[in-house]
Design an enzyme around this catalytic site. Sequence first.
Site, short mmCIF file in Angstrom:
data_model
loop_
_atom_site.label_atom_id
_atom_site.label_comp_id
_atom_site.label_asym_id
_atom_site.label_seq_id
_atom_site.Cartn_x
_atom_site.Cartn_y
_atom_site.Cartn_z
N LYS A 1 36.08 42.65 -22.37
CA LYS A 1 34.72 42.78 -21.81
C LYS A 1 34.75 43.29 -20.36
O LYS A 1 35.82 43.45 -19.79
CB LYS A 1 34.00 41.43 -21.91
CG LYS A 1 33.84 40.95 -23.37
CD LYS A 1 32.80 41.76 -24.13
CE LYS A 1 32.94 41.74 -25.65
NZ LYS A 1 32.78 40.48 -26.32
C1 PLP Z 1 32.45 39.71 -27.73
C2 PLP Z 1 31.12 39.44 -28.28
C3 PLP Z 1 30.72 38.16 -28.66
C4 PLP Z 1 31.65 36.99 -28.70
O1 PLP Z 1 32.26 36.75 -27.48
P1 PLP Z 1 33.47 35.72 -27.39
O2 PLP Z 1 33.55 35.43 -25.91
O3 PLP Z 1 34.68 36.43 -27.90
O4 PLP Z 1 33.14 34.53 -28.18
C5 PLP Z 1 29.42 37.96 -29.09
N1 PLP Z 1 28.56 38.98 -29.17
C6 PLP Z 1 28.91 40.24 -28.83
C7 PLP Z 1 27.90 41.34 -28.93
C8 PLP Z 1 30.21 40.51 -28.41
O5 PLP Z 1 30.57 41.76 -28.13
#
Ligand code: PLP
Length: 402
Positions: A199
Site C-alpha cells: 500500500k
Molecule cells: C488491501 C486491501 C484491503 C485489506 O487490507 P489488509 O490491511 O491487507 O487487511 C481491503 N480493501 C482493499 C480495497 C484493499 O486493497
Amino acid sequence: MRPGRRLYRKFLLIMPQRDYIVFGQPILGEAELAEVTETLRSCWIGTGPRTARFEAQFAEYVGARYAVAVNSCTAALHLSLLAAGVGPGDEVITTPLTFASTANVIIHCGATPVFVDVERSTMNIDPGQIEKAITPHTKAILPVHFAGRPCDMSAIREIAGRHGVTVIEDAAHCIEGRYRDQKVGSISPLTCFSFYVTKNMTTAEGGMITTDDEQLAATLKMQALHGLSRDAWRRFSDDGYQHYEVTCPGYKYNMTDLQAAIGLCQLPRLEPWLLRREEIWRQYDEAFMKLPCHTPAPAADHVRHARHLYTLVIDTERLGKTRDQVIADLHLQGIGVGVHYRAVHLHQYYRARFGYLPDQFPNANWISERTVSLPLSAKLSSDSVSRIINAVAEIFGDERSL
Ligand SMILES: *Cc1c(COP(=O)(O)O)cnc(C)c1O
C-alpha cells in the site's frame, strides 16, 4: 510453438531474475531500522506509546478527531461494520471490484453483501445504481476508493442520508485522497485504511479507522482488544497493576508498537512519495495513450487521486492477446504486475453461495477480465520506469519500439 521452445519459455518463467521489478515494493530505510531497533530496546513491543503517537499523527494527517490503530484493514472494516450495528439479516452495499476482504467482513458480521456495479471510467461504485439496491434491510454502504480515486461521495452521502444508512469507506488505496475540501478519512462516520506491504505506506501489516465520534472511537478501541475496559494497554505500566473488565467478547485486532514504529517513519513521507508516483503516472499516460488499451481516466478537478494503482484495461480484441498472456510476457521481461481485481462475484465462494453470474455486474466483469496493474512504487528508479514503458510498448506492438 515447438516443444523445445515451449520448455525454454517455461524455464524462463520459473527462473528468478536478478533485476526483476517486484510489484508494490515498499520503501524502508535507516529511519525505520532505527525506530524499530529503539522500540525493541525499550522492550515495549506490544500496543503502547508508539501506537498512541501513530494514531495521533495519523488523525492529524487526515483531519479526523480520532484514529484507532489495528492490525489490518480487514480488521478495521470488520470492527467498523460491527460498530455501525451491522449484524445477521442486514445488507451492506458494496462494489464487486475490490479485494475479497471488503465483502468477506460483511459475511463475518452475519450480514449479506449486496454488490452494485462500477462505472467503467472511474472503476468506482456507480452511485446511480445504489438506490435500486437499497431495501429495508440495508444497514450500510461500503464504497471503495478504487486505485486511489475518491468515489462520488456527495451522491453516496445524499443517498445514505435519505435512507438513514451509515457510510463506511474502504480507503485502503486512498490515504492521500481528497474529496472537494475534505481529506479522505474526515468525510464519513468511519473510514478504514490499510498499511499492508504494497500500500501507499506500510507497517508490514496494519490498519487504521478514523472517526470524529468519541463514542465510536471508544467502542472500536475496546473491540480491538478483547473487549477489555478502557486503556487496558496501560495495565502493565509503572502506574501499578490495574484490574480490567471484559465489557464485550471483543477481538484481538490491536496494532503493536513494532508496527507503529514503522508507520511513524512512513507517514511524513507520504506526500513526497505521492509526487513521485504522480510523475511516473504522467510518464505512463503519455507512453501508453496510443496503445490498444485504456489508460486510467483523468482525475476529476474536485478530487485528489491518491495514485495507488496504475491499471491498464487491455483492448484484448484489438491486441489479439488475453490479459494473462500479457502478464506472462511482462514476467518474461522481468516485470511483476498485479491484477486489481478478479471481481469478487466471480470467486468460487460467492458464485456458489449467491449464484452470481459474470454478467450480473457487466462493467466489473469487463474490467476484471482485462485489467493489469503496473508497478507504481515511489521506489522505482527512472531506469526501471523506462524498462516498464519499453516492455509494455513492445508487448502491445507499438511500431516505434520495434
Ligand atoms: C488491501 C486491501 C484491503 C485489506 O487490507 P489488509 O490491511 O491487507 O487487511 C481491503 N480493501 C482493499 C480495497 C484493499 O486493497
